[in-house]
Design an enzyme around this catalytic site. Structure first.
Site, short mmCIF file in Angstrom:
data_model
loop_
_atom_site.label_atom_id
_atom_site.label_comp_id
_atom_site.label_asym_id
_atom_site.label_seq_id
_atom_site.Cartn_x
_atom_site.Cartn_y
_atom_site.Cartn_z
N GLY A 1 45.49 27.12 32.98
CA GLY A 1 46.35 26.60 32.09
C GLY A 1 46.24 28.03 30.99
O GLY A 1 45.59 28.85 30.96
N GLN B 1 47.25 31.89 22.63
CA GLN B 1 46.40 32.93 23.44
C GLN B 1 47.04 34.15 23.66
O GLN B 1 46.26 35.17 24.21
CB GLN B 1 45.85 32.20 24.87
CG GLN B 1 44.70 31.14 24.53
CD GLN B 1 44.51 30.43 25.95
OE1 GLN B 1 45.20 29.41 26.51
NE2 GLN B 1 43.27 30.72 26.37
N HIS C 1 42.77 20.33 27.62
CA HIS C 1 42.11 21.62 26.90
C HIS C 1 43.46 22.70 26.37
O HIS C 1 43.32 22.89 25.15
CB HIS C 1 41.51 22.43 28.12
CG HIS C 1 41.06 23.79 27.72
ND1 HIS C 1 39.73 24.05 27.74
CD2 HIS C 1 41.76 24.89 27.49
CE1 HIS C 1 39.60 25.44 27.45
NE2 HIS C 1 40.75 25.87 27.28
N GLU C 2 44.38 22.60 27.08
CA GLU C 2 45.55 23.30 26.40
C GLU C 2 46.36 22.81 25.07
O GLU C 2 46.71 23.35 24.29
CB GLU C 2 46.69 23.52 27.71
CG GLU C 2 46.11 24.42 28.89
CD GLU C 2 45.46 25.61 28.41
OE1 GLU C 2 45.68 26.23 27.47
OE2 GLU C 2 44.52 25.83 29.19
N HIS D 1 44.36 23.46 22.13
CA HIS D 1 44.68 24.75 21.77
C HIS D 1 45.92 24.89 20.69
O HIS D 1 45.80 25.65 20.05
CB HIS D 1 45.25 25.68 22.77
CG HIS D 1 44.13 26.61 23.59
ND1 HIS D 1 43.06 27.27 22.90
CD2 HIS D 1 43.54 26.46 24.73
CE1 HIS D 1 42.23 28.00 23.72
NE2 HIS D 1 42.55 27.43 24.79
N CYS E 1 37.36 29.14 29.21
CA CYS E 1 38.79 29.34 28.69
C CYS E 1 38.91 30.97 28.65
O CYS E 1 38.14 31.82 28.46
CB CYS E 1 38.50 28.90 26.95
SG CYS E 1 39.91 29.31 26.19
N LEU E 2 40.22 31.25 28.98
CA LEU E 2 40.50 32.64 28.98
C LEU E 2 40.04 33.40 27.92
O LEU E 2 40.20 34.71 27.84
CB LEU E 2 41.89 32.79 29.63
CG LEU E 2 42.45 32.44 31.07
CD1 LEU E 2 43.70 32.43 31.28
CD2 LEU E 2 41.32 33.34 32.01
ZN LIG Z 1 41.47 27.75 26.49
#
Ligand SMILES: [Zn+2]
Length: 153
Positions: free
Chosen positions: A48, A53, A133-134, A137, A91-92
């Site tokens: 995701g 991000q 999770h997304e 964000h 997480c990226l």
């Molecule tokens: Zn993330």
């Protein structure tokens, strides 16, 4: 790690901790943003990706469901199951950090697609976890806030 993804160590990391703005215009530039995010996510082998991000203020996130990518604009989680699972999450924007995070096993979510059409779906398992999770964000909440073990940077 791709320079296209903002990480918590970057000078512009503040974008990761701010609430996003609602998408109002479902236009070509939104489709281009979603396309670009899809490419970046695939390249980074992510499940995701949320607009902050990639240094965007819009309430847009992408989540993979199997091979398919679902684009969520202005998502709102309506319902969380009382059953929770604790699983390792990454997480990226936090490369090499993996934490045990509790999440609802299933959710129902309302959002708009890229054309501004309202949708409502149910999700469970990894798909539901990745959505939670997304969507976090988009409120400036990162997974380290949700983990049982607190990290100090
Ligand atoms: Zn993330």
């Amino acid at each position: 790690m791709s320079k296209e993804i903002v990480t918590f160590r970057d000078s512009n990391a503040a974008v990761l901790f701010k609430k996003t703005e609602k998408v109002e215009k479902f236009d070509r530039s939104l489709a281009i943003l979603a396309d670009k995010m899809g490419e970046i996510m695939e390249k980074a082998d992510g499940l995701g990706l949320a607009a902050p991000q990639v240094n965007s203020k819009l309430a847009v996130c992408l989540v993979k469901n199997g091979k398919k990518i679902v684009v969520f604009c202005n998502p709102k989680i309506l319902d969380y199951s009382s059953e929770k699972d604790i699983m390792e999450e990454g997480c990226l924007s936090f490369p090499d950090i993996f934490l045990q995070v509790p999440r609802a096993r299933s959710i129902s979510i309302e959002y708009k697609d890229l054309k501004g059409k309202k949708k409502k779906i149910e999700a469970e398992g990894i798909f539901a976890r990745a959505i939670q999770h997304e969507v976090d964000h988009l409120s400036g909440i990162v997974f380290t806030n949700r983990a049982g073990n607190k990290l100090i940077f």
